[in-house]
Design an enzyme around this catalytic site. Sequence first.
Site, PDB file in Angstrom:
ATOM      1  N   LYS A 168     -21.023   2.001  33.422  1.00 55.70           N
ATOM      2  CA  LYS A 168     -22.127   2.426  32.564  1.00 55.70           C
ATOM      3  C   LYS A 168     -22.012   3.917  32.308  1.00 55.70           C
ATOM      4  O   LYS A 168     -21.250   4.618  32.990  1.00 55.70           O
ATOM      5  CB  LYS A 168     -23.477   2.104  33.216  1.00 55.70           C
ATOM      6  CG  LYS A 168     -23.840   0.621  33.121  1.00 55.70           C
ATOM      7  CD  LYS A 168     -25.137   0.272  33.839  1.00 55.70           C
ATOM      8  CE  LYS A 168     -26.310   0.998  33.250  1.00 55.70           C
ATOM      9  NZ  LYS A 168     -26.430   0.862  31.770  1.00 55.70           N
ATOM     10  N   GLU A 174     -30.277   5.918  34.925  1.00 52.32           N
ATOM     11  CA  GLU A 174     -30.086   4.456  34.938  1.00 52.32           C
ATOM     12  C   GLU A 174     -29.811   3.972  36.353  1.00 52.32           C
ATOM     13  O   GLU A 174     -30.365   2.970  36.799  1.00 52.32           O
ATOM     14  CB  GLU A 174     -28.921   4.078  34.026  1.00 52.32           C
ATOM     15  CG  GLU A 174     -29.229   4.253  32.561  1.00 52.32           C
ATOM     16  CD  GLU A 174     -28.055   3.876  31.703  1.00 52.32           C
ATOM     17  OE1 GLU A 174     -26.901   4.106  32.109  1.00 52.32           O
ATOM     18  OE2 GLU A 174     -28.288   3.328  30.616  1.00 52.32           O
TER      19      GLU A 174
HETATM   20  O1  LIG Z   1     -25.359   5.551  29.042  1.00 59.79           O
HETATM   21  C1  LIG Z   1     -25.633   4.524  28.454  1.00 59.79           C
HETATM   22  C2  LIG Z   1     -25.820   3.234  29.149  1.00 59.79           C
HETATM   23  O2  LIG Z   1     -25.032   3.071  30.265  1.00 59.79           O
HETATM   24  C3  LIG Z   1     -25.795   2.022  28.227  1.00 59.79           C
HETATM   25  O3  LIG Z   1     -26.558   1.016  28.852  1.00 59.79           O
HETATM   26  C4  LIG Z   1     -24.404   1.493  27.985  1.00 59.79           C
HETATM   27  O4  LIG Z   1     -23.607   2.524  27.419  1.00 59.79           O
HETATM   28  C5  LIG Z   1     -24.418   0.260  27.061  1.00 59.79           C
HETATM   29  O5  LIG Z   1     -24.922   0.648  25.812  1.00 59.79           O
HETATM   30  P1  LIG Z   1     -25.011  -0.428  24.608  1.00 59.79           P
HETATM   31  O6  LIG Z   1     -26.052  -1.450  25.014  1.00 59.79           O
HETATM   32  O7  LIG Z   1     -25.445   0.401  23.442  1.00 59.79           O
HETATM   33  O8  LIG Z   1     -23.646  -1.043  24.450  1.00 59.79           O
END
Ligand SMILES: O=C[C@H](O)[C@H](O)[C@H](O)COP(=O)(O)O
Length: 258
Positions: free
Chosen positions: A120, A129
């Site tokens: 992540k 997070e």
């Molecule tokens: O820093 C961002 C987080 O870890 C997001 O949850 C991860 O990048 C996934 O993002 P997306 O749902 O936009 O693919």
Amino acid sequence: MAASVPRIDGLESLGNPLEDAKRAAAYRAVDENLKFDEHKIVGIGSGSTVVYVAERIGQYLQDSEYSDLVSKFVCIPTGFQSRNLILDNKLQLGSIEQYPRIDIAFDGADEVDEHLQLIKGGGACLFQEKLVSTSAKTFIIVADSRKKSPKHLGKNWRQGVPIEIVPSAYVRVKNDLLEQLHADKVDIRQGGSAKAGPVVTDNSNFIIDADFGEIKDPRKLHTDIKLLVGVVETGLFIDNASKAYFGNSDGTVELVTK
Ligand SMILES: O=C[C@H](O)[C@H](O)[C@H](O)COP(=O)(O)O
């Protein structure tokens, strides 16, 4: 099913197969895991998929049968974007300081391996997070099917392991990742056309992306990185998620559990 909450099998397409996939995963994850009479403190992640988690909870808030229960939820954000997701869906906003113990948290992922270990931080939100996800009794991942690795982390996600670092330590951490941990490539994440210079996180830190190729032992790699002076947190989420919902563009969803 609540009368005014749209049925998943009756949803109109958003006109974008990837968004349809994200929405399907998020809606199903909320419907199957949010226990309205048991859960109260709900962690809301960051990124583009978790948008649909907040949207789905907001739909229950608007439904006469569930409104009273959902209005009592306190939603804990994982950054600036997440905070606005909560407010935009008229949900009650709380802080991790007020509610350090969370009942359930939902978030996206950049990659998920066969053991539900995660990468992540693709959106530079990994620290808050991880603070929220590890404070939750239950942590649920929602993603489109691209995020499911056939085996190891680093297979599909080729941008490197996101690592949050103290800005003044960026040279030291970069050198240690290359020389001690033998990373193939290490970059300070830049703002590009959006911002001259490095990306600055919600915690006023920098992000380093470190490419280690396919990661066969993410737990050891996480531990090794964390020991480096200047590292705040890694984007390797180890033994944290209990379920992952992978959405497909046709609206079907694959559930993977620990
Ligand atoms: O820093 C961002 C987080 O870890 C997001 O949850 C991860 O990048 C996934 O993002 P997306 O749902 O936009 O693919």
